[in-house]
Write an enzyme that holds these catalytic residues in place. Structure first.
Site, mmCIF file in Angstrom:
data_model
loop_
_atom_site.group_PDB
_atom_site.id
_atom_site.type_symbol
_atom_site.label_atom_id
_atom_site.label_comp_id
_atom_site.label_asym_id
_atom_site.label_seq_id
_atom_site.Cartn_x
_atom_site.Cartn_y
_atom_site.Cartn_z
ATOM 1 N N ASP A 127 0.828 -1.207 0.000
ATOM 2 C CA ASP A 127 0.000 0.000 0.000
ATOM 3 C C ASP A 127 0.869 1.267 0.000
ATOM 4 O O ASP A 127 1.861 1.343 0.731
ATOM 5 C CB ASP A 127 -0.862 -0.032 1.273
ATOM 6 C CG ASP A 127 -1.898 1.064 1.323
ATOM 7 O OD1 ASP A 127 -2.752 1.095 0.427
ATOM 8 O OD2 ASP A 127 -1.851 1.890 2.258
ATOM 9 N N GLU A 155 1.531 -0.445 -4.979
ATOM 10 C CA GLU A 155 0.692 0.726 -5.279
ATOM 11 C C GLU A 155 1.657 1.891 -5.465
ATOM 12 O O GLU A 155 1.922 2.664 -4.553
ATOM 13 C CB GLU A 155 -0.294 1.022 -4.154
ATOM 14 C CG GLU A 155 -1.311 2.054 -4.619
ATOM 15 C CD GLU A 155 -2.077 2.728 -3.504
ATOM 16 O OE1 GLU A 155 -3.115 3.337 -3.797
ATOM 17 O OE2 GLU A 155 -1.663 2.667 -2.338
HETATM 18 C C1 GLC Z 1 -4.140 3.197 -0.527
HETATM 19 C C2 GLC Z 1 -5.405 2.387 -0.555
HETATM 20 C C3 GLC Z 1 -6.537 3.286 -0.214
HETATM 21 C C4 GLC Z 1 -6.308 3.839 1.172
HETATM 22 C C5 GLC Z 1 -4.950 4.526 1.264
HETATM 23 C C6 GLC Z 1 -4.568 4.809 2.665
HETATM 24 O O1 GLC Z 1 -4.164 4.216 -1.452
HETATM 25 O O2 GLC Z 1 -5.561 1.793 -1.802
HETATM 26 O O3 GLC Z 1 -7.772 2.625 -0.275
HETATM 27 O O4 GLC Z 1 -7.313 4.750 1.490
HETATM 28 O O5 GLC Z 1 -3.936 3.695 0.745
HETATM 29 O O6 GLC Z 1 -4.157 3.653 3.310
#
Ligand code: GLC
Length: 572
Positions: free
Chosen positions: A239, A298
């Site tokens: 993440d 991500e």
């Molecule tokens: C990432 C996740 C998202 C979340 C954010 C904070 O972007 O995909 O859903 O709100 O992290 O953890």
């Protein structure tokens, strides 16, 4: 002046020569034709289809209106039949749910609403039996403010865990250390009255950023990695990876965003050079485990050059960084698609690109690209655009049905309550999976935490499985073809010109004689294409592999494509 080589230098040269011919031999071998089902890459993830599951919304088995791990286990045969290689499950750990699980209060457990560690173990065993791997969502940039680590950290300035988070004094309670904007709005700093300092959070105040520079924190986080690998995870979706470090000087923002605008990727808050060491260390841990575990990142970046760096200078960091330059596209436009696909395929030094359109953070593609009239045909087109590429593709649960977003106006009327503690605009893409046309679309026998999207009577698994021209049928055929056809599975990408701004054409090539042509018309009108850039003397094709609407294989390089038409044709 040249010196004669000493014997050790001669030995080194010999070794280099042997290595060179070995590399050549491998290159020649990889150019050889691939048989059906055979693979060019030795890594499963280089051509994997990974299916994202939002566990809260997939399948409820205990009637509480909230999906659970047992629900995923129950639906493994469905996933196997669909043809996915792996699933990524968004956070299912204990959490106060300020950001639905992305605020973790215990990394090594399962939240009671989702089940138990035993349920997890059973899920892994059953998934592996079916050849499906599972990736765990690792929220490594921040914890919940209810995590015991943060509770300790904020208890006093001299607590041993104080430095596990990012604390600064600023100019006292009225003046934060910087005026940086958080991704969820407001400043990135929250004042803590008890210890009279500010703590840093790129997301919500209840999601304090951890301090990766602290060795004890780093070790604790790496223990989490080992914990899930020891429990059978095949890797992690990481993440928010750009945000692990901040510029230690905490400079002021030279271009402050307009009031209310979300934070951008800025050199002081993201993509810091220190990230690389952490990711290399994590990768090293994974590389010590069998069965080729993977990191799916991500990894939002501002440019393709920045994305190339996320793989690591020695390809020893994230194997699969998600391409947000592609994933954030919202216009159905052949030219824009071509630009981004060419960039991913040709400017990442041959590393594996990761294509996706929909996720728990992105509105569903059926809604984004649909024009209200031709959504189903357009859904087949966008599916082909991702699934016919070389590389890894992420699908979001229900995408294969043409699930749509709940309209914002309807979502606004959905009340919050114990099962939905906070309203979130992104809930529009998080509605329950549509299994059938019965009560709650077969998701739950209780009252679902979020209502089912109204399109479920038509767009659901049972109804679509009966219809050979449904979106679901298109996805299953395409997934099968992608696995079986060597060119589509991991053949090279061939950038082609279509001679028409509304038509996207590209090729995939496994050998000089094994080439497929993929053509998409992103307009509402029939279009003429005139393909150039095909290797060799190609004039036409005699075998259509898939087409919607039905069409004959092109007999020459000039042909017409139906409105929003899409096809995959073999060269032979
Ligand atoms: C990432 C996740 C998202 C979340 C954010 C904070 O972007 O995909 O859903 O709100 O992290 O953890």
């Amino acid at each position: 002046m040249c010196q004669p080589l000493c014997s050790s230098e001669v030995d080194t040269m010999r070794v280099l020569l042997i290595m060179k011919s070995a590399v050549l031999a491998v290159a020649i071998m990889t150019c050889a034709a691939l048989l059906p089902g055979q693979s060019r890459s030795s890594h499963w993830y280089d051509h994997a289809v990974i299916y994202e599951i939002y566990p809260r919304s997939f399948q409820d088995t205990n009637g509480d209106g909230i999906g659970d791990l047992n629900g995923i286990t129950e639906r493994l045969d469905y996933l196997k039949q669909l043809g996915v290689d792996a699933i990524w499950i968004t956070p299912f750990f204990p959490s106060p749910n300020v950001d639905f699980g992305y605020d973790v209060s215990d990394y090594m457990n399962v939240a009671p609403e989702y089940g138990t560690l035993k349920d997890w173990d059973r899920l892994v065993t059953e998934a592996n039996k079916r050849g499906i791997r599972i990736l765990v969502d690792f929220v490594l940039n921040h914890t919940s403010d209810q995590h015991p680590w943060f509770k300790e950290s904020r208890s006093s300035r001299d607590n041993p865990k104080r430095d596990w988070y990012v604390w600064r004094s600023g100019g006292g309670p009225k003046q934060p250390p910087t005026h940086w904007t958080s991704i969820f709005g407001g400043y990135t700093w929250t004042w803590d009255n008890k210890t009279q300092q500010w703590y840093y959070h790129i997301f919500a105040p209840q999601q304090p950023d951890v301090n990766w520079a602290n060795p004890a924190l780093r070790k604790a986080m790496f223990d989490v990695v080992r914990f899930w690998l020891n429990h059978g995870a095949s890797g992690f979706r990481l993440d928010a990876t750009p945000y692990l470090f901040e510029d230690p000087a905490f400079p002021e923002d030279p271009n402050p965003p307009q009031a209310g605008a979300p934070a951008a990727l800025e050199p002081y808050n993201s993509g810091r050079p220190e990230n690389h060491e952490v990711l290399r260390q994590m990768r090293k841990i994974l590389d010590g485990y069998p069965h080729d575990p993977v990191l799916l990142g991500e990894s939002s970046t501002a440019t393709i050059a920045d994305l190339a760096k996320v793989y690591g200078a020695n390809r020893d960091e994230i194997q699969l960084p998600m391409d947000f330059l592609f994933g954030n596209l919202t216009a159905l436009n052949a030219g824009i698609f071509k630009k981004q696909v060419d960039a991913a395929e040709l400017q990442l030094s041959g590393q594996t690109p990761v294509f996706f359109f929909s996720s728990h953070d992105h509105p569903r593609q059926w809604t984004t690209f649909g024009n209200g009239k031709n959504n189903d045909q357009i859904a087949k087109l966008t599916a082909t655009l991702t699934l016919a590429q070389r590389g890894c593709v992420l699908l979001y649960y229900g995408e294969e049905l043409g699930m749509g977003n709940m309209p914002a106006g309807e979502l606004k009327l959905v009340p919050t309550g114990p099962k939905r503690p906070r309203a979130d605009d992104r809930d529009g893409e998080r509605t329950p999976m549509q299994w059938n046309d019965a009560l709650n679309a077969g998701f739950s026998t209780g009252s679902p935490w979020l209502p089912v999207e109204t399109g479920y009577k038509r767009y659901n698994v049972v109804t679509e499985q009966r219809n050979s021209s449904s979106i679901y049928s298109w996805y299953t055929q395409l997934l099968r073809l992608r696995h079986e056809n060597p060119a589509l599975r991991d053949g090279d990408y061939l950038p082609l010109e279509s001679g028409n701004p509304d038509v996207l054409a590209f090729g995939r090539q496994a050998s000089p004689t094994d080439v497929v042509l993929i053509v998409l018309n992103t307009s509402a009108k029939e279009q003429q294409a005139d393909i150039s850039g095909m290797p060799g003397q190609w004039q036409g094709s005699h075998r259509m592999l898939m087409a919607s609407p039905a069409a004959d294989a092109p007999r020459s390089q000039s042909f017409t494509v139906a409105p929003y038409g899409v096809f995959i044709a073999a060269l032979q």
